[in-house]
Enzyme design. Structure first.
Site, PDB file in Angstrom:
ATOM      1  N   GLY A  12       0.778  -1.361   0.030  1.00  0.00           N
ATOM      2  CA  GLY A  12       0.019  -0.101   0.009  1.00  0.00           C
ATOM      3  C   GLY A  12       0.835   1.512  -0.087  1.00  0.00           C
ATOM      4  O   GLY A  12       0.305   2.456   0.402  1.00  0.00           O
ATOM      5  N   SER A  13       2.064   1.367  -0.694  1.00  0.00           N
ATOM      6  CA  SER A  13       2.888   2.559  -0.348  1.00  0.00           C
ATOM      7  C   SER A  13       2.118   3.593  -1.472  1.00  0.00           C
ATOM      8  O   SER A  13       2.305   4.581  -1.135  1.00  0.00           O
ATOM      9  CB  SER A  13       4.243   2.264  -0.799  1.00  0.00           C
ATOM     10  OG  SER A  13       4.420   1.838  -2.244  1.00  0.00           O
ATOM     11  N   ASN A  14       1.622   3.026  -2.320  1.00  0.00           N
ATOM     12  CA  ASN A  14       0.995   3.990  -3.401  1.00  0.00           C
ATOM     13  C   ASN A  14      -0.233   4.764  -2.641  1.00  0.00           C
ATOM     14  O   ASN A  14      -0.534   5.936  -2.793  1.00  0.00           O
ATOM     15  CB  ASN A  14       0.420   3.481  -4.751  1.00  0.00           C
ATOM     16  CG  ASN A  14       1.743   3.503  -5.671  1.00  0.00           C
ATOM     17  OD1 ASN A  14       2.141   4.635  -6.228  1.00  0.00           O
ATOM     18  ND2 ASN A  14       2.241   2.332  -5.522  1.00  0.00           N
ATOM     19  N   MET A  92      -4.085  -7.325  -7.057  1.00  0.00           N
ATOM     20  CA  MET A  92      -3.421  -8.123  -8.040  1.00  0.00           C
ATOM     21  C   MET A  92      -4.473  -9.010  -8.832  1.00  0.00           C
ATOM     22  O   MET A  92      -4.165 -10.170  -9.071  1.00  0.00           O
ATOM     23  CB  MET A  92      -2.714  -9.249  -7.032  1.00  0.00           C
ATOM     24  CG  MET A  92      -1.401  -8.214  -6.600  1.00  0.00           C
ATOM     25  SD  MET A  92      -0.267  -7.430  -7.872  1.00  0.00           S
ATOM     26  CE  MET A  92       0.460  -8.913  -8.440  1.00  0.00           C
ATOM     27  N   ASN A 109      -5.237   2.580 -13.058  1.00  0.00           N
ATOM     28  CA  ASN A 109      -4.440   1.846 -12.672  1.00  0.00           C
ATOM     29  C   ASN A 109      -2.745   2.466 -12.727  1.00  0.00           C
ATOM     30  O   ASN A 109      -2.719   3.329 -13.479  1.00  0.00           O
ATOM     31  CB  ASN A 109      -4.189   0.409 -13.226  1.00  0.00           C
ATOM     32  CG  ASN A 109      -3.232  -0.603 -12.889  1.00  0.00           C
ATOM     33  OD1 ASN A 109      -3.186  -0.431 -11.584  1.00  0.00           O
ATOM     34  ND2 ASN A 109      -2.476  -1.244 -13.704  1.00  0.00           N
ATOM     35  N   HIS A 111       1.312   1.278 -13.215  1.00  0.00           N
ATOM     36  CA  HIS A 111       2.056   0.129 -13.603  1.00  0.00           C
ATOM     37  C   HIS A 111       3.559   0.667 -13.755  1.00  0.00           C
ATOM     38  O   HIS A 111       3.690   1.693 -14.204  1.00  0.00           O
ATOM     39  CB  HIS A 111       1.633  -0.402 -15.132  1.00  0.00           C
ATOM     40  CG  HIS A 111       2.215  -1.541 -15.407  1.00  0.00           C
ATOM     41  ND1 HIS A 111       2.129  -2.817 -14.853  1.00  0.00           N
ATOM     42  CD2 HIS A 111       3.363  -1.725 -16.356  1.00  0.00           C
ATOM     43  CE1 HIS A 111       2.959  -3.803 -15.529  1.00  0.00           C
ATOM     44  NE2 HIS A 111       3.519  -2.927 -16.317  1.00  0.00           N
TER      45      HIS A 111
END
Ligand code: GRF
Length: 196
Positions: A12-14, A92, A109, A111
């Site tokens: 969960g760093s984003n 995921m 999203n 990436h």
């Protein structure tokens, strides 16, 4: 103000970068719920830390997607939370129906490559193995294909001669943490204005 949900399966760093950006007043939007398919994922703890409602969604029997019942439940949870947008932050599982039809051009999203190069897992390892001197990160709308869909924003990350997969991944994540809140601000601003 745009209301959005965050979906994630991991550390969960984003998610943290996005929630921090809101608390700093840089991203004007409301995170209404954080949902994870992994019961003890750190992303749920981060939501708790920031005072955002959070929930575990039982994904069902499949490994790479949600059960149809689970995906229908996800839509219900998002509607109940009044989410207008869905932000994927390390989720995921591939989203199918009814999610895609329920949130058309409303699922975003991030990436870790310059798409369309290197869709799929561990994209930075692919860039390093290919000897690329530049890689980067991409924020894009989600469609039915994996790591595909219209590109919203990209940021380059230079590959250094001494890079390991670990060091390159760390710099890619730093770029993600800057780019994702900025790209979301752009998306939310556009939609907020067009809906007035
Ligand atoms: C990020 O690197 C993102 O690009 C990919 O999943 C990872 C999630 O990392 N889609 P985190 O959970 O936000 O730290």
């Amino acid at each position: 103000m745009v209301k959005f949900a965050i979906l994630g399966s991991g550390k969960g760093s984003n998610c943290r970068a996005i929630l921090r950006s809101i608390s700093q007043g840089k991203l004007v939007a409301k995170a209404v719920v954080v949902i994870s398919d992994v019961r003890d994922a750190a992303i749920l703890e981060i939501a708790r830390e920031f005072g955002v409602p959070h929930a575990w969604l039982d994904p069902g029997q499949f490994r790479t997607r949600l059960d149809p019942e689970a995906e229908a439940k996800l839509v219900t949870m998002l509607r109940e939370a009044d989410a207008q947008f869905v932000v994927l932050a390390g989720f995921m599982r591939v989203l199918k129906e009814p999610m895609l039809a329920s949130f058309p051009r409303r699922i975003v999203n991030i990436h870790p490559s310059l798409l369309p190069k290197y869709p799929g897992l561990k994209a930075w390892e692919q860039a390093l193995a290919a000897g690329d001197t530049v890689t980067g990160v991409t924020v894009h709308y989600v469609d039915a294909l994996i790591d595909h869909g219209d590109i919203i924003a990209q940021r380059e990350v230079l590959v250094r001669k001494c890079d390991t997969t670990k060091s390159l991944h760390e710099r890619i994540q730093e770029a993600e943490h800057e780019l994702y809140p900025e790209a979301l601000a752009q998306v939310f601003r556009q939609n907020w204005c067009s809906e007035q």
